[in-house]
Design an enzyme around this catalytic site. Sequence first.
Site, short mmCIF file in Angstrom:
data_model
loop_
_atom_site.label_atom_id
_atom_site.label_comp_id
_atom_site.label_asym_id
_atom_site.label_seq_id
_atom_site.Cartn_x
_atom_site.Cartn_y
_atom_site.Cartn_z
N ASN A 160 0.85 -1.19 0.00
CA ASN A 160 0.00 0.00 0.00
C ASN A 160 0.88 1.24 0.00
O ASN A 160 2.10 1.13 0.06
CB ASN A 160 -0.98 -0.03 1.19
CG ASN A 160 -0.24 -0.05 2.50
OD1 ASN A 160 0.46 0.89 2.85
ND2 ASN A 160 -0.38 -1.15 3.23
N ASP B 123 -4.62 -6.01 5.08
CA ASP B 123 -5.69 -6.82 5.69
C ASP B 123 -5.61 -8.27 5.22
O ASP B 123 -6.02 -9.17 5.94
CB ASP B 123 -7.05 -6.23 5.33
CG ASP B 123 -7.25 -4.89 6.03
OD1 ASP B 123 -6.92 -4.82 7.23
OD2 ASP B 123 -7.70 -3.92 5.38
N PRO C 278 -3.65 -11.39 10.70
CA PRO C 278 -4.04 -11.12 12.09
C PRO C 278 -4.20 -9.62 12.30
O PRO C 278 -3.45 -8.83 11.72
CB PRO C 278 -2.85 -11.65 12.91
CG PRO C 278 -1.70 -11.70 11.96
CD PRO C 278 -2.28 -11.93 10.59
N ILE D 128 -3.36 -6.92 14.46
CA ILE D 128 -2.37 -6.77 15.53
C ILE D 128 -2.90 -5.85 16.63
O ILE D 128 -2.82 -6.15 17.82
CB ILE D 128 -1.04 -6.24 14.96
CG1 ILE D 128 -0.62 -7.07 13.74
CG2 ILE D 128 0.04 -6.24 16.02
CD1 ILE D 128 0.47 -6.44 12.91
N PHE E 250 -4.87 3.75 14.63
CA PHE E 250 -5.10 4.75 13.59
C PHE E 250 -6.24 4.28 12.71
O PHE E 250 -6.49 3.07 12.60
CB PHE E 250 -3.83 4.94 12.74
CG PHE E 250 -2.89 5.94 13.33
CD1 PHE E 250 -2.25 5.68 14.53
CD2 PHE E 250 -2.67 7.16 12.72
CE1 PHE E 250 -1.40 6.62 15.12
CE2 PHE E 250 -1.82 8.10 13.28
CZ PHE E 250 -1.19 7.84 14.48
N LYS F 272 -14.67 1.81 14.82
CA LYS F 272 -13.41 1.03 14.85
C LYS F 272 -12.83 0.98 16.26
O LYS F 272 -12.33 -0.04 16.71
CB LYS F 272 -12.41 1.67 13.89
CG LYS F 272 -11.19 0.85 13.63
CD LYS F 272 -10.42 1.34 12.43
CE LYS F 272 -11.16 1.04 11.14
NZ LYS F 272 -10.48 1.54 9.97
O1 C5P Z 1 -9.01 -2.04 10.37
P1 C5P Z 1 -8.05 -1.01 9.92
O2 C5P Z 1 -6.92 -1.54 9.11
O3 C5P Z 1 -8.66 0.20 9.31
O4 C5P Z 1 -7.45 -0.47 11.30
C1 C5P Z 1 -6.42 0.44 11.36
C2 C5P Z 1 -5.68 0.32 12.65
O5 C5P Z 1 -5.46 -1.05 12.99
C3 C5P Z 1 -4.30 0.90 12.57
O6 C5P Z 1 -3.94 1.38 13.85
C4 C5P Z 1 -3.44 -0.28 12.15
O7 C5P Z 1 -2.09 -0.11 12.52
C5 C5P Z 1 -4.10 -1.41 12.91
N1 C5P Z 1 -4.05 -2.73 12.24
C6 C5P Z 1 -3.28 -3.73 12.77
N2 C5P Z 1 -3.28 -4.97 12.18
C7 C5P Z 1 -4.02 -5.22 11.07
C8 C5P Z 1 -4.79 -4.20 10.51
C9 C5P Z 1 -4.77 -2.95 11.11
O8 C5P Z 1 -2.61 -3.51 13.77
N3 C5P Z 1 -4.00 -6.42 10.51
#
Ligand code: C5P
Length: 397
Positions: A208, A276, A303, A305, A323, A337
């Site tokens: 990305n 994702d 996963p 995180i 974030f 979220k």
């Molecule tokens: O669900 P989304 O990707 O929009 O969520 C964003 C937040 O979740 C960010 O803080 C990102 O660092 C964290 N995140 C994560 N692991 C993932 C997806 C997102 O820690 N697999």
Amino acid sequence: MLANKRILLIIGGGIAAFKSLDLIRRLRERGAAVTPVLTRAATEFVTPLSVSALAGEKVYSALFDLTDEAEMGHIQLSRVADLVVVAPATADLMAKMAQGHADDLASTLLLATDTPVLIAPAMNVRMWEHPATQRNLATLRGDGVRVCGPNDGDMACGEFGPGRMSEPLEIVAAIEAALSDGPLTGKRILVTSGPTHEPIDPVRYIANRSSGAQGTAIAEALRDLGADVVFVTGPAAVARPAGVTVVEVETAQQMHDAVFAALPADAAVFAAAVADWRMAQAQNSKIKKTAGGLPVLQFAENPDILAAVAQLEDGRPPLVVGFAAETDDVEANATAKRARKSCDWIVANDVSPETGIMGGAENAVTLISDSGAEVWPRMGKDAVAAELARRIAQTLS
Ligand code: C5P
């Protein structure tokens, strides 16, 4: 910044010991006094004479030196410094520290000291990656030891990978960070940053547009307030921050593992743009372009995180910040979220292309917390980072 600071520098027995000579010079240039200690093995790599000439001080090397005991006992020696630095920290020295051995001067000082300790590991890549070393590293981190490096690169033994000692100026930055006194001194904060790369085959990957700029600025701002920062980054475009522990990863799964290995922490900030999805099955050889056929890519979920850390029953950092990069309904989506992921704060931003935020120098964020949504004015990513770090310091104090 290092004027009037005294560093007790323990030089371990590894090929990287030659870099410690330069480290002594750099420290003295900045006004620090260096008390050098050599392990027996270190004297095979650098001579006590050159170390003492550069430090301008006596070199300590053997435990049972009665003259030294009369001059300055080893307990006292371990306490005269503002910071104890071990560079290079060999696998053996790390193991001794983790186990609390005290069978020579260096390990005795490390066990007896009541001052903060910073290590700069250096060893062969296999030794670094060995579960025993990684266990020792986790133990040392848990004991509050700061870690600088190691870096990836060509090694003296002809192999390639993590294990090279950090460069002297990187260690100097870590020393300055360790000695800086701010509202976050003594706090350990985890920051994730950058994109992740999810391999499709050996040459292609899914990625990305995250540059890592915001996460890097946050790590620097936390460091400037005195925090011990562990910075877990994917392959980001911007330079890594100095004076923090950098852990480089590529995939979401690796980021997940590195984050869990870095716990416990007083706060965790998840600024990474984690993919994702990954390929259900990455191919081991390059997918061929065949006439008439398009490859079908099958995904599997990565996963989450942030959610995994925020929902920990045991060992959850007291403050977890996520974030939310959104392209529409920023506030509503980010609020949902925050609840879904169980984090304390969400820093939400609008990343629609017309905002120029993704990859740009500025950010316009809304901070979502227990007290609702707070819209911050558009400002530089550095200013967002400084404000966020200030809020974190306020909350942790
Ligand atoms: O669900 P989304 O990707 O929009 O969520 C964003 C937040 O979740 C960010 O803080 C990102 O660092 C964290 N995140 C994560 N692991 C993932 C997806 C997102 O820690 N697999």
